[in-house]
Write a protein that holds these residues in place. Sequence first.
Motif, PDB file in Angstrom:
ATOM      1  N   PHE A 180     -33.530 -32.379 -41.817  1.00 56.69           N
ATOM      2  CA  PHE A 180     -32.898 -31.976 -40.447  1.00 56.69           C
ATOM      3  C   PHE A 180     -31.754 -33.029 -40.174  1.00 56.69           C
ATOM      4  O   PHE A 180     -31.063 -31.962 -39.654  1.00 56.69           O
ATOM      5  N   ARG A 181     -31.948 -33.636 -39.816  1.00 54.27           N
ATOM      6  CA  ARG A 181     -31.014 -34.421 -39.240  1.00 54.27           C
ATOM      7  C   ARG A 181     -29.674 -34.902 -40.615  1.00 54.27           C
ATOM      8  O   ARG A 181     -28.607 -34.454 -39.875  1.00 54.27           O
ATOM      9  N   TRP A 182     -30.092 -34.069 -41.630  1.00 52.68           N
ATOM     10  CA  TRP A 182     -28.447 -34.284 -42.676  1.00 52.68           C
ATOM     11  C   TRP A 182     -28.129 -32.908 -43.058  1.00 52.68           C
ATOM     12  O   TRP A 182     -26.417 -32.877 -42.751  1.00 52.68           O
ATOM     13  N   LEU A 183     -28.864 -32.077 -42.364  1.00 50.93           N
ATOM     14  CA  LEU A 183     -28.171 -31.156 -41.838  1.00 50.93           C
ATOM     15  C   LEU A 183     -27.557 -30.365 -40.812  1.00 50.93           C
ATOM     16  O   LEU A 183     -27.171 -29.890 -40.541  1.00 50.93           O
ATOM     17  N   LEU A 184     -28.168 -30.759 -39.474  1.00 47.92           N
ATOM     18  CA  LEU A 184     -27.416 -31.234 -38.739  1.00 47.92           C
ATOM     19  C   LEU A 184     -26.651 -31.741 -37.895  1.00 47.92           C
ATOM     20  O   LEU A 184     -25.864 -32.290 -36.834  1.00 47.92           O
ATOM     21  N   ASP A 185     -26.415 -33.155 -39.316  1.00 50.98           N
ATOM     22  CA  ASP A 185     -25.422 -34.139 -38.899  1.00 50.98           C
ATOM     23  C   ASP A 185     -26.422 -34.446 -37.108  1.00 50.98           C
ATOM     24  O   ASP A 185     -25.594 -34.615 -36.288  1.00 50.98           O
ATOM     25  N   ASP A 186     -27.717 -34.890 -37.022  1.00 55.64           N
ATOM     26  CA  ASP A 186     -27.881 -35.139 -35.356  1.00 55.64           C
ATOM     27  C   ASP A 186     -28.813 -36.261 -35.948  1.00 55.64           C
ATOM     28  O   ASP A 186     -29.579 -36.485 -37.081  1.00 55.64           O
ATOM     29  N   ASP A 187     -28.456 -36.633 -34.833  1.00 55.69           N
ATOM     30  CA  ASP A 187     -30.564 -38.283 -34.460  1.00 55.69           C
ATOM     31  C   ASP A 187     -31.695 -37.005 -33.959  1.00 55.69           C
ATOM     32  O   ASP A 187     -31.458 -36.662 -32.751  1.00 55.69           O
ATOM     33  N   TYR A 188     -32.833 -38.287 -33.636  1.00 59.16           N
ATOM     34  CA  TYR A 188     -33.426 -37.431 -32.558  1.00 59.16           C
ATOM     35  C   TYR A 188     -34.439 -37.809 -32.054  1.00 59.16           C
ATOM     36  O   TYR A 188     -34.133 -39.490 -31.889  1.00 59.16           O
ATOM     37  N   VAL A 189     -34.620 -37.279 -30.820  1.00 60.46           N
ATOM     38  CA  VAL A 189     -34.380 -37.596 -29.318  1.00 60.46           C
ATOM     39  C   VAL A 189     -36.023 -38.086 -29.335  1.00 60.46           C
ATOM     40  O   VAL A 189     -36.662 -39.212 -28.320  1.00 60.46           O
ATOM     41  N   SER A 190     -36.771 -37.143 -29.893  1.00 59.18           N
ATOM     42  CA  SER A 190     -38.522 -36.773 -29.348  1.00 59.18           C
ATOM     43  C   SER A 190     -38.741 -36.224 -30.265  1.00 59.18           C
ATOM     44  O   SER A 190     -38.906 -35.084 -30.722  1.00 59.18           O
ATOM     45  N   ALA A 191     -40.320 -36.560 -30.134  1.00 54.48           N
ATOM     46  CA  ALA A 191     -41.475 -35.479 -30.739  1.00 54.48           C
ATOM     47  C   ALA A 191     -42.598 -34.883 -29.698  1.00 54.48           C
ATOM     48  O   ALA A 191     -43.279 -35.821 -29.180  1.00 54.48           O
ATOM     49  N   MET A 192     -43.144 -33.302 -30.674  1.00 52.09           N
ATOM     50  CA  MET A 192     -44.036 -33.302 -29.846  1.00 52.09           C
ATOM     51  C   MET A 192     -44.721 -32.223 -30.984  1.00 52.09           C
ATOM     52  O   MET A 192     -44.559 -31.330 -31.299  1.00 52.09           O
ATOM     53  N   VAL A 193     -46.466 -32.632 -30.828  1.00 52.68           N
ATOM     54  CA  VAL A 193     -47.253 -31.824 -31.680  1.00 52.68           C
ATOM     55  C   VAL A 193     -48.553 -30.934 -30.499  1.00 52.68           C
ATOM     56  O   VAL A 193     -48.379 -31.287 -29.675  1.00 52.68           O
ATOM     57  N   THR A 194     -48.545 -29.915 -31.760  1.00 54.04           N
ATOM     58  CA  THR A 194     -48.968 -28.999 -31.484  1.00 54.04           C
ATOM     59  C   THR A 194     -50.285 -28.518 -32.189  1.00 54.04           C
ATOM     60  O   THR A 194     -50.147 -27.957 -33.077  1.00 54.04           O
ATOM     61  N   PHE A 195     -51.520 -28.186 -31.925  1.00 54.17           N
ATOM     62  CA  PHE A 195     -52.291 -28.112 -33.111  1.00 54.17           C
ATOM     63  C   PHE A 195     -53.069 -26.293 -32.149  1.00 54.17           C
ATOM     64  O   PHE A 195     -53.765 -26.294 -31.924  1.00 54.17           O
ATOM     65  N   PRO A 196     -53.011 -25.296 -33.453  1.00 59.41           N
ATOM     66  CA  PRO A 196     -53.768 -24.061 -33.265  1.00 59.41           C
ATOM     67  C   PRO A 196     -55.255 -24.515 -33.469  1.00 59.41           C
ATOM     68  O   PRO A 196     -55.403 -25.727 -33.656  1.00 59.41           O
ATOM     69  N   ARG A 197     -55.953 -23.872 -33.149  1.00 60.26           N
ATOM     70  CA  ARG A 197     -56.914 -23.379 -33.682  1.00 60.26           C
ATOM     71  C   ARG A 197     -57.283 -24.162 -35.464  1.00 60.26           C
ATOM     72  O   ARG A 197     -56.286 -23.564 -36.292  1.00 60.26           O
ATOM     73  N   ARG A 198     -58.407 -24.957 -35.769  1.00 56.18           N
ATOM     74  CA  ARG A 198     -58.389 -25.510 -37.375  1.00 56.18           C
ATOM     75  C   ARG A 198     -58.618 -24.352 -38.010  1.00 56.18           C
ATOM     76  O   ARG A 198     -59.055 -23.028 -38.108  1.00 56.18           O
ATOM     77  N   ALA A 199     -57.741 -24.424 -39.136  1.00 54.94           N
ATOM     78  CA  ALA A 199     -57.710 -23.287 -40.406  1.00 54.94           C
ATOM     79  C   ALA A 199     -58.796 -23.080 -40.718  1.00 54.94           C
ATOM     80  O   ALA A 199     -59.465 -24.560 -41.409  1.00 54.94           O
ATOM     81  N   ALA A 200     -59.542 -22.458 -41.565  1.00 53.03           N
ATOM     82  CA  ALA A 200     -61.243 -22.422 -41.648  1.00 53.03           C
ATOM     83  C   ALA A 200     -61.300 -22.676 -42.956  1.00 53.03           C
ATOM     84  O   ALA A 200     -61.999 -23.718 -43.679  1.00 53.03           O
ATOM     85  N   ARG A 201     -60.030 -23.070 -43.710  1.00 52.96           N
ATOM     86  CA  ARG A 201     -59.634 -24.323 -45.346  1.00 52.96           C
ATOM     87  C   ARG A 201     -59.552 -25.622 -45.389  1.00 52.96           C
ATOM     88  O   ARG A 201     -59.787 -26.410 -45.815  1.00 52.96           O
ATOM     89  N   SER A 202     -59.032 -25.648 -44.099  1.00 58.37           N
ATOM     90  CA  SER A 202     -59.364 -27.020 -43.613  1.00 58.37           C
ATOM     91  C   SER A 202     -60.268 -28.559 -43.783  1.00 58.37           C
ATOM     92  O   SER A 202     -61.325 -27.314 -43.674  1.00 58.37           O
ATOM     93  N   HIS A 203     -60.127 -29.322 -43.472  1.00 53.27           N
ATOM     94  CA  HIS A 203     -61.773 -30.380 -43.897  1.00 53.27           C
ATOM     95  C   HIS A 203     -61.806 -31.476 -42.875  1.00 53.27           C
ATOM     96  O   HIS A 203     -60.734 -31.891 -42.004  1.00 53.27           O
ATOM     97  N   ALA A 204     -62.687 -32.335 -43.176  1.00 60.80           N
ATOM     98  CA  ALA A 204     -63.277 -32.991 -42.046  1.00 60.80           C
ATOM     99  C   ALA A 204     -61.954 -33.893 -41.953  1.00 60.80           C
ATOM    100  O   ALA A 204     -61.907 -34.204 -40.806  1.00 60.80           O
ATOM    101  N   GLN A 205     -61.245 -34.763 -42.483  1.00 61.73           N
ATOM    102  CA  GLN A 205     -60.240 -35.155 -42.033  1.00 61.73           C
ATOM    103  C   GLN A 205     -58.646 -35.293 -41.523  1.00 61.73           C
ATOM    104  O   GLN A 205     -57.841 -35.898 -41.237  1.00 61.73           O
TER     105      GLN A 205
END
Length: 336
Positions: A180-205
């Motif tokens: 995306f840096r390459w595609l947009l010729d741009d740099d990042y200023v921030s990051a945020m993460v959101t977790f939906p409910r854990r999918a059934a096939r996910s695991h402990a870690q």
Amino acid sequence: MTVKIGVIGTGAIGSDHARRINQVLSGGKITALHDFYPASAESTKTRFAADAEIFASGEELINSPSVDAVLVTTTGATHEAYVLAAIAAGKPCFCEKPLATTAAAAKRIVAAEIAGGQRLVQVGFMRRYDEGYVALKQAVQTQTGAPIMVHAAHRNPTVPTSYNTPMAIHDTLIHEIDVFRWLLDDDYVSAMVTFPRRAARSHAQLRDPQIVTLKTAKGVVINTEIFVNCHYGYDIQCEVVGEDGIAKLPDPMAVSMRLAAKLQSPILTDWKDRFVASYDVELQDFLRAAARGTASGPTAWDGYMAAIASDACVTAQENEGQAIAINCPPRPALYA
Ligand code: NAP
């Protein structure tokens, strides 16, 4: 000139790169192999590199006169030491992604390359060589107007139980972070993460899936879904919304069928198949540059910028819903 190549790390991708250099590409020959697990180096030699010498250590391989250039394809946390040794030896080095698993380690590689005064490192961000991404970038630059948003997804059918939540960033999202840096010729200023409910096939870690929102200096907001136990296939999606229209990454070519009252087309399941052509192109590019004693393609600086963003994304995972600042230092002249 035939560039004599030493491969350090002959697992899944190291052995596949050895195969492509000896059997598919031109201008290179595998002369040296090393792996922590000697049977792995032996197996690669037997299958793809009969003439290669097996070295007892990566450092000996790097410093051998039978090696002109090095491929570092070990696990991410071990890349730094080998890349630094290749730079010290003045030999071109292709390092698989990630360049390093922390920004501090990537910064040390950049500092060593700058101190040496020449580019020697190419990072294995092969998506920049993918026909689909190249066409997408051209459409974004010439047709859809200035980008406003990107919607993307990185879906794997399954991952082993050793794969944990930060690896979704370091191992998986790192490709999107770079492309995306390459595609947009741009740099990042921030990051945020959101977790939906854990999918059934996910695991402990692993908290799977997750949505990472990156914001760029030009104000583009990028939403990427990472879903590594999606079950149905290996699926990479990317859509750029611009001022005048939308450009979408093409799906891999597949025959569409009308069968049993259904319209259907297959979806890939193995990551190796999705970007198979781009691995060839990136390594051919590496061989061409290595023959001139230099490096081409994604730089150590790109690896460092990706590592800074990646560290911020991991912090964002630990602080769900909070925007974590990304501070990119100015680009040194070597990488202009
Ligand atoms: P892999 O199958 O586990 O292979 C890595 C090999 O390196 C293993 O044989 C391992 O031996 C060996 N190794 C680990 N540390 C070492 C060290 N310090 N010195 C020498 N050998 C060492 O992993 P992989 O899937 O090939 O991945 C390797 C790298 O390529 C990773 O950085 C990964 O992120 C990257 N990768 C990139 C792509 C892409 O699309 N560009 C795709 C896949 C992988 P042991 O098993 O004994 O530890």
